[in-house]
Design an enzyme around this catalytic site. Structure first.
Site, PDB file in Angstrom:
ATOM      1  N   SER A 133       0.853  -1.200   0.000  1.00  0.00           N
ATOM      2  CA  SER A 133       0.000   0.000   0.000  1.00  0.00           C
ATOM      3  C   SER A 133       0.876   1.233   0.000  1.00  0.00           C
ATOM      4  O   SER A 133       2.018   1.199   0.443  1.00  0.00           O
ATOM      5  CB  SER A 133      -0.873   0.023   1.254  1.00  0.00           C
ATOM      6  OG  SER A 133      -0.091   0.374   2.383  1.00  0.00           O
ATOM      7  N   ASP A 134       0.321   2.336  -0.485  1.00  0.00           N
ATOM      8  CA  ASP A 134       1.004   3.609  -0.242  1.00  0.00           C
ATOM      9  C   ASP A 134       0.922   3.869   1.274  1.00  0.00           C
ATOM     10  O   ASP A 134       0.161   3.234   1.998  1.00  0.00           O
ATOM     11  CB  ASP A 134       0.338   4.726  -1.068  1.00  0.00           C
ATOM     12  CG  ASP A 134       1.302   5.884  -1.324  1.00  0.00           C
ATOM     13  OD1 ASP A 134       2.294   6.014  -0.587  1.00  0.00           O
ATOM     14  OD2 ASP A 134       1.065   6.664  -2.256  1.00  0.00           O
ATOM     15  N   CYS A 135       1.729   4.828   1.764  1.00  0.00           N
ATOM     16  CA  CYS A 135       1.855   5.010   3.214  1.00  0.00           C
ATOM     17  C   CYS A 135       0.843   6.056   3.695  1.00  0.00           C
ATOM     18  O   CYS A 135       1.044   7.203   3.374  1.00  0.00           O
ATOM     19  CB  CYS A 135       3.273   5.464   3.562  1.00  0.00           C
ATOM     20  SG  CYS A 135       4.536   4.464   2.714  1.00  0.00           S
ATOM     21  N   SER A 176      -2.187   3.935   3.100  1.00  0.00           N
ATOM     22  CA  SER A 176      -3.460   3.840   2.367  1.00  0.00           C
ATOM     23  C   SER A 176      -4.572   3.103   3.113  1.00  0.00           C
ATOM     24  O   SER A 176      -5.734   3.472   2.997  1.00  0.00           O
ATOM     25  CB  SER A 176      -3.262   3.089   1.052  1.00  0.00           C
ATOM     26  OG  SER A 176      -2.502   3.809   0.156  1.00  0.00           O
TER      27      SER A 176
END
Ligand SMILES: *[C@@H]1O[C@H](CO)[C@@H](O)[C@H](O)[C@H]1NC(C)=O
Ligand SMILES: *[C@@H]1O[C@H](CO)[C@@H](O)[C@H](O)[C@H]1NC(C)=O
Length: 774
Positions: free
Chosen positions: A291-293, A295
């Site tokens: 995931s993006d940080c 998300s």
């Protein structure tokens, strides 16, 4: 961070310094796991290099408790001392050089800096896939060296391959531009360079991000954490997914990152259709999805996509997420299992994907110093040859936008004193853009030009915002005295950055006024050099006869000033081409950045996006870029008809019914290509490198872009000589178009291929069964 004039020692001293520091700090770092000095843990089957990797991974997963498992689902993975496994920070970045943006990498001690290549938008402008791979190789050498010294990770969340859809996007600088095929080719080659070419083994693990339709940071009150991108199936298949698919299939990337935004109402990190079905199912990712940080936290807390945190954790993992950048999954996955929302098997599957990547990296192979990259150390970072490649990359990425009356190159005999003016004239840190590290050292434009001639330096504006004219008169005086004037203007991270989209396309503040006033006063030729990631509406300079030449240098990296000077003085003949359209300011005045549609719409008064769909006026088009010489192409050999064979049990009559276009799934695509032989002649008096962009216009129809890039090649041609270039266009991948339901089809009929002014038509015909047999 302020703009300091940070200068590290030059290479020879630097190496000596590094060796001294290595003696002081550089004890061998203990292995991550399977330490041969520990007889108990080194004996576990998962440590046995001779065993098949899948058995090793299963052995390890089988030894873990649920509590241990959930703490491996996050970027700050916990240690498991009873199994001899250390903690691991998954988050490192290497967009254009080893970066310390992620917590996994730190500069200092034996590693004070790393080679800082040009920002990606500049490197893309080289259209040189060999260069992209070479940069990846150097970056991964330096990354491995830092890992061996305990200063970096092995999992790098780079490159960013989102489409540069809107010219205001603050992160457009990080991307390879607006064309899907260019972005996908960049992704595949940079990833190959980073990951190495050793079968299953990984030198470092790269990551293509941010999947998908992520290209808005913060515009007019809408930010990426709240944005729901409404995207058609057609645009997903035809534009947004293309670089990711090429990254996975052609680059064999070891990771894909899902984004913050929602796509059609579903957060990308919770969408099984995107992650499980598309990335893993159809494209066959061999790697992990991160995931993006952070998300997962964002879709629970900000988007309120689920009512409980346990449901959010379950949705993410069931969708196909394997690793969370952020604490969320470690906090809530165990309860999600206890509440019956998630099976432990789902967690096991996620761990198989992450642990397999760690095994491919050699992290469970014991002693790191005996591994293929175990010998890399401080002496392999910022080497003269690595820094030379950064300079070469900067030269290849510079784009000559205007050169009227042959103002350039300057002559160091006729232009002995040069006024160097502008807020970016002595830039250092600004040259490396964002997601950078600490450079080995810098050559600013002022220093670069100063190595050719005598300079008179004036900032003209205190910074790029250029709010007042206090420094104007000194700059004008300098231009009056000098034999030539170089204005280094443009943007920096205070204007375009992550979480900072631009509101317009003009030069900031009073920069334009400074340029015009200086040009008017200038005794000799005036050259405008632009630093920026995004395009700038410089119509005023394009149309001002007093401004003889315009160069776009992007963010050219640590050696940018030397490369700029080499182009200004003709030591380098520029060959870069714009990887994105330069629109006039009017283009954005009524255009919502949130409108994701690629195609223009007359009834909505919507202009469309990128050169593939926008047909209005431009300042400079995609692919624009001049040279100090002239190239002429002729097509010496090309087919007029190409037959598309259909797979065994389809009849062409049936398959072509819909709009006379064959589903790609129904064609025998393997090696089906259009081959062209092109002669490139350098008719000028200077040696040069020609960047050949090959476009096609598909047969008329509402699905198709007006033209699309189908191939590119780069060729060095000495003055007054010629070279033949072979181009191969994969029919199913590049001559296909996407219908409104998102189905990729090959239009039957005349495809017009254009290379510069040269055009050639190829007719694609569907083969009947009989023809296939013959
Ligand atoms: C592409 O880049 C590589 C690496 O810098 C370089 O050796 C090569 O000459 C470049 N190709 C052309 C045609 O300029
Ligand atoms: C041809 O198309 C018709 C109508 O769409 C369909 O019923 C038939 O099954 C198709 N035949 C083949 C061989 O694909």
């Amino acid at each position: 961070m302020g703009i300091g004039s940070l200068t590290l020692p030059s290479p020879p001293q630097f190496i000596i310094l590094s060796l001294l520091l290595l003696c002081a700090f550089g004890e061998a770092v203990d292995p991550f796991a399977c330490d041969p000095k520990d007889a108990v843990t080194a004996g576990f089957p998962f440590c046995k290099v001779s065993m098949p990797m899948s058995d090793r991974v299963n052995d390890l997963v089988g030894r873990l408790t649920l509590q241990e498992k959930v703490r491996l689902l996050i970027n700050g993975a916990a240690p498991i001392p009873r199994l001899g496994i250390k903690g691991y920070e998954w988050w490192s970045e290497a967009l254009h050089g080893v970066s310390d943006v992620g917590p996994g990498t730190k500069f200092g001690g034996a590693f004070p800096g790393a080679t800082s290549f040009p920002q990606v938008i500049s490197t893309a402008a080289s259209f040189n896939a060999t260069l992209w791979e070479a940069i990846g190789r150097v970056v991964s050498d330096e990354a491995r060296a830092m890992y061996n010294g305990g200063s970096a990770g092995l999992t790098y969340w780079s490159p960013n391959v989102n489409i540069f859809r809107d010219p205001r996007w603050g992160r457009g600088q990080e991307t390879p531009g607006e064309d899907p095929v260019l972005a996908g080719t960049y992704a595949a080659y940079y990833v190959k360079g980073l990951q190495g070419n050793d079968g299953d083994r990984l030198k470092v693990a790269a990551c293509c991000k941010h999947f998908t339709a992520y290209d808005l940071d913060n515009w007019n009150g809408v930010d990426r954490f709240h944005f729901n991108a409404q995207v058609s199936k057609q645009d997903i298949e035809d534009t947004f997914d293309v670089p990711f698919k090429m990254c996975v299939q052609d680059g064999n990337v070891a990771s894909v990152m899902c984004s913050y935004n929602e796509v059609n109402g579903v957060p990308t990190c919770a969408d099984p259709n995107l992650l499980r079905n598309t990335v893993r199912g159809q494209w066959k990712l061999d790697g992990y999805i991160v995931s993006d940080c952070d998300s997962v936290g964002v879709f629970y807390n900000t988007q309120h996509y689920t009512t409980t945190p346990e449901q959010a954790a379950a949705d993410a993992i069931k969708a196909g997420l394997d690793l969370d950048c952020g604490p969320f999954l470690a906090q809530h996955s165990e309860d999600a299992v206890k509440q019956g929302l998630l099976n432990e098997v789902d967690i096991n599957n996620a761990l198989v994907n992450t642990l397999r990547v760690q095994m491919r990296l050699g992290m469970f192979d014991g002693e790191p110093s005996v591994q293929p990259f175990g010998k890399l150390g401080p002496k392999d970072v910022c080497t003269p040859s690595n820094q030379e490649l950064a300079l070469e990359a900067a030269r290849q990425g510079i784009v000559l936008l205007k050169n009227s009356g042959v103002s350039l190159p300057l002559s160091h005999r006729r232009h002995q004193t040069v006024a160097v003016i502008g807020p970016n004239s002595d830039a250092t840190v600004s040259m490396i853009g964002n997601y950078a590290g600490v450079a080995c050292g810098y050559t600013s434009p002022l220093q670069g030009i100063g190595s050719y001639v005598k300079t008179i330096h004036q900032l003209g504006c205190a910074n790029v915002a250029c709010r007042d004219d206090k420094l104007f008169s000194a700059a004008i005086d300098a231009a009056r005295q000098a034999d030539a004037t170089i204005l280094v203007m443009g943007l920096d991270q205070s204007i375009e950055a992550e979480f900072r989209d631009r509101t317009g396309l003009l030069l900031p503040g009073r920069q334009q006024e400074l340029v015009s006033k200086v040009a008017k006063a200038s005794k000799g030729p005036t050259v405008l050099v632009l630093m920026s990631g995004g395009p700038i509406d410089v119509s005023f300079a394009k149309n001002d006869p007093r401004i003889g030449a315009i160069l776009w240098a992007g963010y050219p990296g640590q050696a940018g000033g030397a490369a700029i000077a080499d182009v200004l003085y003709g030591t380098t003949n520029p060959g870069g081409k714009l990887p994105m359209t330069w629109y006039p300011q009017d283009y954005v005045s009524n255009l919502a950045m949130t409108d994701m549609a690629m195609r223009s719409s007359r009834h909505r008064n919507y202009p469309g996006r990128t050169y593939r769909f926008y047909k209005g006026p431009v300042v400079y088009p995609f692919g624009h870029g001049l040279s100090y010489t002239n190239f002429v192409h002729t097509i010496v050999n090309a087919p007029h008809v190409v037959t598309v064979p259909l797979d065994g049990h389809r009849r062409s009559g049936n398959a072509t019914v819909l709009g006379k276009a064959i589903k790609v799934n129904h064609a025998r695509c393997n090696k089906l290509s259009v081959g062209l032989q092109v002669n490139v002649k350098n008719t000028g008096s200077k040696d040069g490198t020609h960047t050949m962009l090959v476009f096609s216009t598909p047969p008329a129809g509402h699905w198709a872009p007006s033209k699309q890039l189908v191939a590119f090649a780069k060729v060095y041609v000495p003055a007054r000589s010629e070279q033949q270039v072979g181009i191969s266009i994969h029919v199913c991948k590049f001559l296909s178009v996407v219908d409104r339901s998102g189905v990729r089809r090959i239009p039957i009929g005349l495809h017009r291929i254009h290379i510069g002014d040269v055009k050639h038509s190829v007719s694609l015909e569907a083969a009947t069964l009989g023809v296939i047999k013959s």
